[in-house]
Design a protein around this motif. Sequence first.
Motif, mmCIF file in Angstrom:
data_model
loop_
_atom_site.group_PDB
_atom_site.id
_atom_site.type_symbol
_atom_site.label_atom_id
_atom_site.label_comp_id
_atom_site.label_asym_id
_atom_site.label_seq_id
_atom_site.Cartn_x
_atom_site.Cartn_y
_atom_site.Cartn_z
ATOM 1 N N TRP A 67 -51.496 90.844 65.958
ATOM 2 C CA TRP A 67 -51.684 92.009 66.548
ATOM 3 C C TRP A 67 -53.064 92.916 66.132
ATOM 4 N N LYS A 68 -53.465 92.611 64.664
ATOM 5 C CA LYS A 68 -54.654 92.921 64.236
ATOM 6 C C LYS A 68 -55.825 92.970 64.914
ATOM 7 N N GLU A 69 -55.821 92.138 65.179
ATOM 8 C CA GLU A 69 -57.107 91.332 66.364
ATOM 9 C C GLU A 69 -57.277 92.363 67.413
ATOM 10 N N SER A 70 -56.419 92.425 67.994
ATOM 11 C CA SER A 70 -56.615 93.016 68.877
ATOM 12 C C SER A 70 -56.885 94.617 68.943
ATOM 13 N N GLY A 71 -58.299 95.130 69.107
ATOM 14 C CA GLY A 71 -58.399 96.528 69.124
ATOM 15 C C GLY A 71 -57.480 97.496 69.595
ATOM 16 N N ILE A 72 -57.374 96.919 71.067
ATOM 17 C CA ILE A 72 -56.263 97.740 72.035
ATOM 18 C C ILE A 72 -55.223 98.269 71.207
ATOM 19 N N LEU A 73 -54.345 97.266 70.779
ATOM 20 C CA LEU A 73 -53.121 97.289 70.193
ATOM 21 C C LEU A 73 -53.738 98.519 69.009
ATOM 22 N N ASP A 74 -54.564 98.074 67.725
ATOM 23 C CA ASP A 74 -54.932 98.625 67.000
ATOM 24 C C ASP A 74 -54.632 99.919 66.785
ATOM 25 N N ARG A 75 -54.508 100.649 68.425
ATOM 26 C CA ARG A 75 -55.449 101.826 68.299
ATOM 27 C C ARG A 75 -53.941 102.369 68.946
ATOM 28 N N VAL A 76 -53.251 101.919 69.547
ATOM 29 C CA VAL A 76 -51.975 102.526 70.037
ATOM 30 C C VAL A 76 -50.667 102.006 69.686
ATOM 31 N N LEU A 77 -50.116 101.808 69.059
ATOM 32 C CA LEU A 77 -49.019 101.678 68.141
ATOM 33 C C LEU A 77 -48.816 102.159 67.172
ATOM 34 N N THR A 78 -47.857 103.018 67.338
ATOM 35 C CA THR A 78 -47.424 103.438 65.624
ATOM 36 C C THR A 78 -47.018 102.428 64.862
ATOM 37 N N ASP A 79 -46.968 103.630 63.488
ATOM 38 C CA ASP A 79 -47.154 102.672 62.471
ATOM 39 C C ASP A 79 -46.194 101.868 61.988
ATOM 40 N N GLU A 80 -44.873 102.446 62.349
ATOM 41 C CA GLU A 80 -43.423 101.469 62.528
ATOM 42 C C GLU A 80 -43.933 101.222 63.897
#
Length: 217
Positions: A145-158
């Motif tokens: 998921w780290k390859e997705s800039g969108i997910l990196d912005r919206v996912l919580t730390d958990e």
Amino acid sequence: MFSRFTGVAAIILLASSTSLAEISTSNLSADSSSISTKAISIEQDYSESMRAERLGMTYSSTLNMRQSRKVGVGMSVGGQLGLVGIATEFNFEDENSVVAGFGTGPGYNSIQFAWKHAFDGDYIAPYYTAGYSRWYNSMGNSGSWKESGILDRVLTDEEKKTGRFGTDFLNASLGLQYNQLSGDFAGVSCFAEVVAMYEVKRAQLIPSGTVGALYYF
């Protein structure tokens, strides 16, 4: 007595003839309106047919093609479905349709449902959409998921830690679509759009874009 009866009969006949005349006039008016409407419709159909024939086109316009071909199937890159997606479009009207699709990307899958409104045009026509998409992963953390800039912005730390997540977007887009209206490739279409993705849980607005192709049949 006879003259009084004759007078009454004359009044009745006069009233009857007046009513019949009014009914006849009303029917003639309705028939005239119906004939005028049909004539305008026939004239429009004839004009479109002549225009298509003059330009060597199978369909006279984008909406004419969408009215004839009700289903579109294709793929997209970027935007609501992520890295790559496959979508189906159902044209329940020439201007309006429903879009459903699924996609995938590094560390996630996605689904989409949207309403699309198309404007008329020759080969190129604008459109806009409004809908919903969900990006999710229930398989655990692969770190992709780290390859997705969108997910990196919206996912919580958990969610980033476990790799399991489900995030919801409300989407709106504005695009231009090229539609092949003639020849052996009639029904082939390609499009490009700018997309606004609003992540519901975190209240984040994320800009994106999509390019893709469809075939209508």
